[in-house]
Scaffold this motif. Structure first.
Motif, PDB file in Angstrom:
ATOM      1  N   ALA A 360       0.822  -1.210   0.000  1.00  0.00           N
ATOM      2  CA  ALA A 360       0.000   0.000   0.000  1.00  0.00           C
ATOM      3  C   ALA A 360       0.856   1.260   0.000  1.00  0.00           C
ATOM      4  CB  ALA A 360      -0.928   0.008   1.214  1.00  0.00           C
ATOM      5  N   CYS A 361       2.093   1.167   0.468  1.00  0.00           N
ATOM      6  CA  CYS A 361       3.014   2.307   0.477  1.00  0.00           C
ATOM      7  C   CYS A 361       4.020   2.223  -0.668  1.00  0.00           C
ATOM      8  CB  CYS A 361       3.744   2.381   1.813  1.00  0.00           C
ATOM      9  SG  CYS A 361       2.672   2.720   3.227  1.00  0.00           S
ATOM     10  N   SER A 362       3.762   1.348  -1.662  1.00  0.00           N
ATOM     11  CA  SER A 362       4.651   1.171  -2.823  1.00  0.00           C
ATOM     12  C   SER A 362       6.032   0.694  -2.396  1.00  0.00           C
ATOM     13  CB  SER A 362       4.767   2.474  -3.622  1.00  0.00           C
ATOM     14  OG  SER A 362       3.509   2.912  -4.073  1.00  0.00           O
ATOM     15  N   GLY A 363       6.086  -0.074  -1.303  1.00  0.00           N
ATOM     16  CA  GLY A 363       7.361  -0.584  -0.820  1.00  0.00           C
ATOM     17  C   GLY A 363       7.583  -2.026  -1.223  1.00  0.00           C
ATOM     18  N   THR A 364       8.632  -2.625  -0.672  1.00  0.00           N
ATOM     19  CA  THR A 364       8.977  -4.014  -0.961  1.00  0.00           C
ATOM     20  C   THR A 364       9.180  -4.764   0.352  1.00  0.00           C
ATOM     21  OG1 THR A 364      11.345  -3.469  -1.103  1.00  0.00           O
ATOM     22  CG2 THR A 364      10.069  -3.439  -3.153  1.00  0.00           C
ATOM     23  N   LEU A 365       8.814  -6.043   0.343  1.00  0.00           N
ATOM     24  CA  LEU A 365       8.970  -6.893   1.521  1.00  0.00           C
ATOM     25  C   LEU A 365       9.607  -8.204   1.100  1.00  0.00           C
ATOM     26  CD1 LEU A 365       8.271  -7.426   4.587  1.00  0.00           C
ATOM     27  CD2 LEU A 365       6.249  -8.607   3.738  1.00  0.00           C
ATOM     28  N   ALA A 366      10.646  -8.594   1.814  1.00  0.00           N
ATOM     29  CA  ALA A 366      11.287  -9.892   1.601  1.00  0.00           C
ATOM     30  C   ALA A 366      11.293 -10.623   2.932  1.00  0.00           C
ATOM     31  CB  ALA A 366      12.719  -9.718   1.077  1.00  0.00           C
ATOM     32  N   ALA A 367      10.728 -11.816   2.960  1.00  0.00           N
ATOM     33  CA  ALA A 367      10.645 -12.593   4.195  1.00  0.00           C
ATOM     34  C   ALA A 367      10.903 -14.054   3.860  1.00  0.00           C
ATOM     35  CB  ALA A 367       9.283 -12.424   4.861  1.00  0.00           C
ATOM     36  N   GLY A 368      11.801 -14.679   4.606  1.00  0.00           N
ATOM     37  CA  GLY A 368      12.080 -16.079   4.343  1.00  0.00           C
ATOM     38  C   GLY A 368      13.191 -16.603   5.227  1.00  0.00           C
ATOM     39  N   PRO A 369      13.337 -17.914   5.258  1.00  0.00           N
ATOM     40  CA  PRO A 369      14.388 -18.514   6.089  1.00  0.00           C
ATOM     41  C   PRO A 369      15.770 -18.265   5.509  1.00  0.00           C
ATOM     42  CG  PRO A 369      13.269 -20.190   4.790  1.00  0.00           C
ATOM     43  CD  PRO A 369      12.516 -18.912   4.558  1.00  0.00           C
ATOM     44  N   ARG A 370      16.748 -18.261   6.374  1.00  0.00           N
ATOM     45  CA  ARG A 370      18.160 -18.188   5.998  1.00  0.00           C
ATOM     46  C   ARG A 370      18.890 -19.251   6.803  1.00  0.00           C
ATOM     47  NH1 ARG A 370      20.667 -16.469  10.311  1.00  0.00           N
ATOM     48  NH2 ARG A 370      19.671 -15.012  11.756  1.00  0.00           N
ATOM     49  N   PRO A 371      20.123 -19.550   6.460  1.00  0.00           N
ATOM     50  CA  PRO A 371      20.858 -20.548   7.254  1.00  0.00           C
ATOM     51  C   PRO A 371      20.959 -20.119   8.713  1.00  0.00           C
ATOM     52  CG  PRO A 371      21.981 -20.144   5.176  1.00  0.00           C
ATOM     53  CD  PRO A 371      20.876 -19.142   5.271  1.00  0.00           C
ATOM     54  N   GLY A 372      20.323 -20.885   9.566  1.00  0.00           N
ATOM     55  CA  GLY A 372      20.385 -20.597  10.991  1.00  0.00           C
ATOM     56  C   GLY A 372      19.364 -19.624  11.512  1.00  0.00           C
ATOM     57  N   GLY A 373      18.345 -19.303  10.740  1.00  0.00           N
ATOM     58  CA  GLY A 373      17.355 -18.375  11.254  1.00  0.00           C
ATOM     59  C   GLY A 373      16.365 -17.920  10.206  1.00  0.00           C
ATOM     60  N   TYR A 374      15.834 -16.718  10.406  1.00  0.00           N
ATOM     61  CA  TYR A 374      14.779 -16.185   9.540  1.00  0.00           C
ATOM     62  C   TYR A 374      14.951 -14.672   9.471  1.00  0.00           C
ATOM     63  CZ  TYR A 374      10.102 -16.143   7.425  1.00  0.00           C
ATOM     64  OH  TYR A 374       9.045 -16.026   6.549  1.00  0.00           O
ATOM     65  N   THR A 375      14.658 -14.092   8.314  1.00  0.00           N
ATOM     66  CA  THR A 375      14.850 -12.657   8.109  1.00  0.00           C
ATOM     67  C   THR A 375      13.614 -12.053   7.451  1.00  0.00           C
ATOM     68  OG1 THR A 375      17.246 -12.903   7.871  1.00  0.00           O
ATOM     69  CG2 THR A 375      16.269 -10.874   7.028  1.00  0.00           C
ATOM     70  N   VAL A 376      13.197 -10.922   7.982  1.00  0.00           N
ATOM     71  CA  VAL A 376      12.133 -10.114   7.368  1.00  0.00           C
ATOM     72  C   VAL A 376      12.722  -8.741   7.088  1.00  0.00           C
ATOM     73  CG1 VAL A 376       9.889  -9.026   7.683  1.00  0.00           C
ATOM     74  CG2 VAL A 376      10.283 -11.338   8.560  1.00  0.00           C
ATOM     75  N   GLU A 377      12.615  -8.302   5.842  1.00  0.00           N
ATOM     76  CA  GLU A 377      13.161  -6.997   5.458  1.00  0.00           C
ATOM     77  C   GLU A 377      12.106  -6.231   4.661  1.00  0.00           C
ATOM     78  OE1 GLU A 377      17.078  -4.977   3.316  1.00  0.00           O
ATOM     79  OE2 GLU A 377      16.737  -7.145   3.216  1.00  0.00           O
ATOM     80  N   ALA A 378      11.787  -5.022   5.115  1.00  0.00           N
ATOM     81  CA  ALA A 378      10.799  -4.170   4.453  1.00  0.00           C
ATOM     82  C   ALA A 378      11.406  -2.818   4.141  1.00  0.00           C
ATOM     83  CB  ALA A 378       9.554  -3.998   5.341  1.00  0.00           C
ATOM     84  N   VAL A 379      11.085  -2.300   2.973  1.00  0.00           N
ATOM     85  CA  VAL A 379      11.598  -0.992   2.531  1.00  0.00           C
ATOM     86  C   VAL A 379      10.401  -0.132   2.143  1.00  0.00           C
ATOM     87  CG1 VAL A 379      13.067   0.266   0.934  1.00  0.00           C
ATOM     88  CG2 VAL A 379      13.765  -1.996   1.737  1.00  0.00           C
ATOM     89  N   PHE A 380      10.304   1.053   2.719  1.00  0.00           N
ATOM     90  CA  PHE A 380       9.216   1.989   2.436  1.00  0.00           C
ATOM     91  C   PHE A 380       9.798   3.238   1.775  1.00  0.00           C
ATOM     92  CE2 PHE A 380       7.865  -0.601   5.948  1.00  0.00           C
ATOM     93  CZ  PHE A 380       6.511  -0.820   5.743  1.00  0.00           C
ATOM     94  N   PRO A 381       9.432   3.531   0.523  1.00  0.00           N
ATOM     95  CA  PRO A 381       9.895   4.792  -0.081  1.00  0.00           C
ATOM     96  C   PRO A 381       9.220   5.977   0.581  1.00  0.00           C
ATOM     97  CG  PRO A 381       8.335   3.671  -1.533  1.00  0.00           C
ATOM     98  CD  PRO A 381       8.605   2.725  -0.384  1.00  0.00           C
ATOM     99  N   LEU A 382       9.967   7.072   0.713  1.00  0.00           N
ATOM    100  CA  LEU A 382       9.459   8.235   1.429  1.00  0.00           C
ATOM    101  C   LEU A 382       9.154   9.416   0.534  1.00  0.00           C
ATOM    102  CD1 LEU A 382      11.721   8.326   4.616  1.00  0.00           C
ATOM    103  CD2 LEU A 382       9.451   7.355   4.349  1.00  0.00           C
ATOM    104  N   ALA A 383      10.119   9.800  -0.306  1.00  0.00           N
ATOM    105  CA  ALA A 383       9.976  11.050  -1.051  1.00  0.00           C
ATOM    106  C   ALA A 383       8.944  10.916  -2.150  1.00  0.00           C
ATOM    107  CB  ALA A 383      11.331  11.458  -1.649  1.00  0.00           C
ATOM    108  N   ARG A 384       8.070  11.927  -2.254  1.00  0.00           N
ATOM    109  CA  ARG A 384       7.112  11.991  -3.338  1.00  0.00           C
ATOM    110  C   ARG A 384       7.783  12.569  -4.562  1.00  0.00           C
ATOM    111  NH1 ARG A 384       1.859  11.505  -2.698  1.00  0.00           N
ATOM    112  NH2 ARG A 384       1.459  12.970  -4.371  1.00  0.00           N
ATOM    113  N   VAL A 385       7.199  12.280  -5.728  1.00  0.00           N
ATOM    114  CA  VAL A 385       7.763  12.795  -6.966  1.00  0.00           C
ATOM    115  C   VAL A 385       7.602  14.301  -7.000  1.00  0.00           C
ATOM    116  CG1 VAL A 385       7.559  12.771  -9.455  1.00  0.00           C
ATOM    117  CG2 VAL A 385       7.305  10.663  -8.184  1.00  0.00           C
TER     118      VAL A 385
END
Length: 387
Positions: A360-385
């Protein structure tokens, strides 16, 4: 400048440069006299790159490829130039906020294309067939430029509408939380009134009645002492009830909790840490002044991610990183393997909700297992055009 505002025209410039170079090498006419097509290609690639900062000026430079090609001895624009006539007005229509300002981009391309067809017509001589060809080329390039601009405006309209819906969704969330708080406060007030009006009043009447009965008994008898104890216990109960009613009223009168915000990330981490999760918070940049929609959505994503760690991985060591730069806010929740997996259990909706908030904020989300754990990474763009 937002990263996308540079990546899109730069990628288009690189693509057109590769296409134009292949055209010069593979076309026998161009390879025999490469100066004119190379100059036109330079105008196309340079104009698209300039469009990252000045979309109208970039479109005008791209439009110059037609007159340059004709003055160099070609009969018309190169294939890369034709693609540029579509890409430059479309990007201007999307990039520029004000529609009236963005109109200058397709207008510049159309005028320069008309200039190119006029120069080509003068070079070939004015014939009826030549005039018809010029008219068709003017119509063709005009339709291309204005059609591309229309597509760009439509894409911008859809993006602005998505951002508006995201802001409205954020406002509705805040209103819903305020209503829930008001409902809880109202219920506490009702309970306080009921306890005061019904329970405390009834006990007070009972204490008075017991006191009246006690006064009729001989002093010093076991019955009198028992009534005295009951009367004392009743008075103490009334005092305790009044104290509890006061607490309920104080709680109902308190201000609502502060709204969700990344500026309160430390408080959120402290709550989760108190629940038994060993979590470390690292913040890079100032978390104040983030646009409300992105701020609330990022907080909710962080909250859901930490809840998932507790629910599915148990007390696993977790690191939270929040980074803000001029163009975006990025948050990462990285946990070690615990008693389970910090991902989504079958039938769960945590990750789905996080993806919807980020999208909804035109961002990106990556979530998934990694060796030895789990990672969630979200990026939200801020600046308007910018306009």
């Amino acid at each position: 400048m937002p990263r996308a505002a540079l990546i899109v025209p730069a990628s288009a410039a690189a693509t057109l440069a590769v296409v134009g170079a292949a055209e010069i090498l593979l076309d026998a006419q161009f390879s025999a006299a490469p100066a004119a097509p190379a100059a036109a290609l330079a105008a196309v690639a340079g104009g698209m790159l300039l469009a990252a900062w000045r979309p109208v000026a970039g479109a005008a430079v791209v439009g110059l490829a037609f007159p340059i090609a004709v003055l160099g001895g070609l009969h018309g624009p190169t294939g890369a130039a034709v693609l540029g006539f579509f890409a430059a007005p479309g990007w201007a229509g999307y990039r520029i906020v004000r529609a009236r300002t963005s109109l200058l981009a397709p207008l510049a391309v159309q005028l320069l294309a008309s200039l190119g067809t006029w120069v080509a017509g003068r070079a070939s001589g004015s014939t009826v067939a030549g005039l018809g060809s010029q008219a068709w080329e003017n119509l063709f390039f005009g339709l291309m430029a204005w059609g591309a601009w229309g597509v760009g405006r439509l894409a911008r309209h859809l993006r602005d509408r998505a951002e508006l819906l995201a802001r409205l969704n954020t406002a509705l969330d805040a209103e819903r939380e305020a209503r829930e708080h008001a409902a809880v406060a109202q219920e506490r007030q009702r309970i306080a009134r009921d306890m005061h009006d019904a329970v405390a009043h009834s006990i007070s009447v009972m204490v008075l009645q017991i006191g009246a009965v006690r006064s009729t008994l001989p002093v010093g008898t076991a019955q009198a002492e028992m009534m005295t104890g009951i009367e004392r216990l009743g008075r103490e109960s009334v005092q305790e009830l009044r104290g509890l009613v006061g607490l309920l009223r104080e709680a109902a009168a308190r201000e609502p909790a502060p709204p969700p915000s990344l500026a309160r990330a430390e408080d959120l981490v402290a709550e989760v840490r108190a629940a038994g999760l060993p979590v470390e918070l690292r913040v890079d940049g100032d978390l104040e002044g983030i646009p409300r929609a992105q701020d609330i959505s990022a907080y909710r994503v962080l909250q859901e991610a930490l809840t998932n760690v507790l629910r599915h991985a148990g007390p696993a060591r977790t690191t939270v990183r929040v980074r803000r730069d001029p163009g975006s806010v990025a948050l990462t929740v990285d946990n070690d393997a615990g008693t389970g997996t910090a991902g989504e259990s079958p039938g769960g909706f945590g990750l789905i909700g996080m993806r919807e908030r980020v999208a909804a904020c035109s961002g990106t989300l990556a979530a998934g297992p990694r060796p030895g754990g789990y990672t969630v990474e979200a990026v939200f763009p801020l600046a308007r055009v910018a306009p």
